[in-house]
Design a protein around this motif. Structure first.
Motif, mmCIF file in Angstrom:
data_model
loop_
_atom_site.group_PDB
_atom_site.id
_atom_site.type_symbol
_atom_site.label_atom_id
_atom_site.label_comp_id
_atom_site.label_asym_id
_atom_site.label_seq_id
_atom_site.Cartn_x
_atom_site.Cartn_y
_atom_site.Cartn_z
ATOM 1 N N ALA A 206 3.459 9.973 -4.059
ATOM 2 C CA ALA A 206 3.488 11.411 -4.356
ATOM 3 C C ALA A 206 3.785 12.229 -3.102
ATOM 4 N N ALA A 207 3.450 11.691 -1.935
ATOM 5 C CA ALA A 207 3.663 12.429 -0.686
ATOM 6 C C ALA A 207 5.107 12.336 -0.185
ATOM 7 N N GLN B 135 9.103 6.123 -9.784
ATOM 8 C CA GLN B 135 8.916 7.416 -9.109
ATOM 9 C C GLN B 135 10.254 7.978 -8.636
ATOM 10 N N ARG C 120 7.153 0.261 -9.306
ATOM 11 C CA ARG C 120 6.470 1.561 -9.105
ATOM 12 C C ARG C 120 7.361 2.529 -8.349
ATOM 13 N N GLU D 203 1.557 2.738 -3.541
ATOM 14 C CA GLU D 203 0.500 3.247 -4.418
ATOM 15 C C GLU D 203 0.823 4.681 -4.811
ATOM 16 N N ARG D 204 0.202 5.137 -5.872
ATOM 17 C CA ARG D 204 0.525 6.437 -6.465
ATOM 18 C C ARG D 204 0.376 7.593 -5.475
ATOM 19 N N ASP D 205 -0.709 7.616 -4.717
ATOM 20 C CA ASP D 205 -0.926 8.721 -3.764
ATOM 21 C C ASP D 205 0.122 8.723 -2.658
ATOM 22 N N ALA D 206 0.461 7.538 -2.185
ATOM 23 C CA ALA D 206 1.462 7.449 -1.113
ATOM 24 C C ALA D 206 2.845 7.848 -1.626
ATOM 25 N N ARG E 2 0.820 -1.220 0.000
ATOM 26 C CA ARG E 2 0.000 0.000 0.000
ATOM 27 C C ARG E 2 0.850 1.265 0.000
ATOM 28 N N SER E 3 2.036 1.189 0.589
ATOM 29 C CA SER E 3 2.901 2.370 0.615
ATOM 30 C C SER E 3 3.514 2.658 -0.756
#
Length: 168
Positions: free
Chosen positions: A25-26, A91, A87, A20-23, A17-18
């Motif tokens: 981006a932070a 990034q 992923r 994922e795209r939203d995580a 889960r860490s």
């Protein structure tokens, strides 16, 4: 794939889960490096586990083809973690490229400040005296023969000087 993700342990699920795209981006670049290291270690763990158990299973079942279905869960776990690592790596590459571009701009700006890069003042050429109008050519002479600096012997020796022999 979703069934496998739902059957992961809590720590494995948190790791996936860490990524994922939203995580992602932070996170800043240091956070991404730390996450990349954690995910890479988890991937290595499951790949080693899969290979070790598959090798042991071959001896028991009598062949790699027969041993393949027994170790399916470990192979799928390694694949899920590999996707998560991809992923994070993507990034991280984007962040590293942006960071490198910013650092390059900063270094160039620093170099410009430290040395004088103002364009040099152009020097004007010295004023030339006005040219005399060419005198009209004499009878039977081409017009360029009267131009200043004309040398009729150009390309051959001037009168009174012998022609040099060709060198071989």
């Amino acid at each position: 794939m979703d069934a496998l993700i739902n059957s992961l342990t809590e720590s494995e699920l948190e790791l996936v889960r860490s990524t994922e795209r939203d995580a992602l981006a932070a996170l800043d670049e240091d956070g991404l490096l730390e996450l990349h290291d954690r995910v890479r270690r988890a991937r290595n763990k499951y790949v080693k586990l899969y290979r070790r158990q598959a090798g042991a299973q071959v001896a028991e079942s009598g062949g790699r083809g027969k041993a393949n279905p027994v170790n399916q869960r470990n192979r799928d776990k390694a694949e899920v973690i590999e996707d998560a690592l991809a992923r994070v790596s993507r990034q991280l590459a984007v962040m590293a490229k942006a960071s490198a571009a910013a650092l390059k701009q900063e270094r160039l700006a620093s170099a410009r400040r430290e040395r004088n890069t103002a364009p040099r003042a152009r020097r004007r050429p010295a004023a030339r005296p006005p040219r005399r109008p060419a005198s009209p050519p004499g009878p039977g002479q081409p017009r360029h023969a009267q131009a200043p600096g004309f040398q009729p012997w150009r390309g051959r020796p001037p009168p009174g000087r012998p022609r040099r022999p060709l060198r071989r």
